[in-house]
Design an enzyme around this catalytic site. Structure first.
Site, PDB file in Angstrom:
ATOM      1  CG  ASN A   1      97.317   6.823   3.081  1.00  0.00           C
ATOM      2  OD1 ASN A   1      96.682   7.115   2.168  1.00  0.00           O
ATOM      3  ND2 ASN A   1      98.115   5.751   2.910  1.00  0.00           N
TER       4      ASN A   1
ATOM      5  CB  CYS B   1      95.952   7.299   9.530  1.00  0.00           C
ATOM      6  SG  CYS B   1      97.179   5.874  10.178  1.00  0.00           S
TER       7      CYS B   1
ATOM      8  CD  GLU C   1      91.478   6.269   9.169  1.00  0.00           C
ATOM      9  OE1 GLU C   1      91.191   5.216   9.064  1.00  0.00           O
ATOM     10  OE2 GLU C   1      92.765   6.607   8.693  1.00  0.00           O
TER      11      GLU C   1
ATOM     12  CB  CYS D   1      95.727   1.947  12.764  1.00  0.00           C
ATOM     13  SG  CYS D   1      96.263   4.001  13.075  1.00  0.00           S
TER      14      CYS D   1
ATOM     15  CB  CYS E   1      92.985   6.218  13.439  1.00  0.00           C
ATOM     16  SG  CYS E   1      94.260   6.757  12.034  1.00  0.00           S
TER      17      CYS E   1
END
Length: 161
Positions: free
Chosen positions: A61, A72, A74, A112, A115
Site C-alpha cells: 500500500n 492499496c 492488492e 476493501c 480491491c
C-alpha cells in the site's frame, strides 16, 4: 417473498499446512509489507501474485496526504502484474498486513471493496478463478475464487442488453 442465502467456502490453514509454493508466495506478501508507505494509517499491507507462468510479483500500500490518492497493496500488485505480464493470468493472490507496532495481524484482513472489484475484473479478464490467500498468524484463509469475497458481484455481464 423468497429468501436468498449465500454461503462462502473458506478453508483455514496454518502456515506449515501450505504447499512450498504457497509458503513462498505468502512470504513475498509478508515481505512486501516492509515496503509499504503508510505514514498516516500506520497499517502496512503487502500482496503477492503468482502468475500462470510461475512469476511472482508483489506490491504494497502507498498512502498520500491527499486521500484518496493512495493505493492499496492488492491493486498495486494486480495493476503491475496486468501491465507487465498482460498475457499471464493471476493464479493466486496472497495478502498480509502489519499494525503500527510492526506485528502481523492475528486474524486475516479482507480486501476493501475497491480491491475486490479489481480482483473480480482481473479474474474475469483471464476467464479463470483467481485463488485468494489472506494471512493471519492464527490462520490463513483460502478462497478458491474472488466470488467468495464478492457475492452478487457487478461485472460487464450486468451491462449486457
Amino acid at each position: 417473498m423468497k429468501d436468498l442465502n449465500i454461503e462462502i467456502a473458506i478453508k483455514i490453514y496454518t502456515y506449515d499446512e501450505l504447499t512450498t509454493a504457497d509458503q513462498a508466495l505468502m512470504d513475498a506478501a509478508c515481505e512486501a509489507t516492509r515496503r509499504s508507505y503508510a505514514p498516516y494509517s500506520h497499517f502496512s499491507v503487502g500482496a503477492a501474485a503468482r502468475l500462470a507462468n510461475g512469476t511472482v510479483v508483489s506490491g504494497s500500500n502507498q498512502e498520500n496526504a491527499a486521500y484518496p490518492s493512495g493505493l492499496c497493496a492488492e491493486r498495486t500488485t494486480l495493476f503491475y502484474a496486468n501491465s507487465q505480464y498482460p498475457d499471464q493470468a493471476v493464479e493466486t493472490l496472497a495478502v498480509a498486513a502489519r499494525n503500527e507496532r510492526g506485528e502481523f495481524l492475528e486474524e486475516p484482513i479482507p480486501p476493501c471493496g475497491a480491491c475486490r472489484q479489481v480482483m473480480l475484473e482481473t479474474q474475469t479478464r483471464y476467464n479463470r478463478p483467481m485463488r485468494i490467500l489472506l494471512y493471519g498468524t492464527k490462520g490463513i484463509y483460502e478462497m478458491k475464487s474472488v466470488g467468495a469475497l464478492l457475492p452478487l458481484s457487478f461485472d460487464a455481464s450486468a451491462m449486457e442488453v
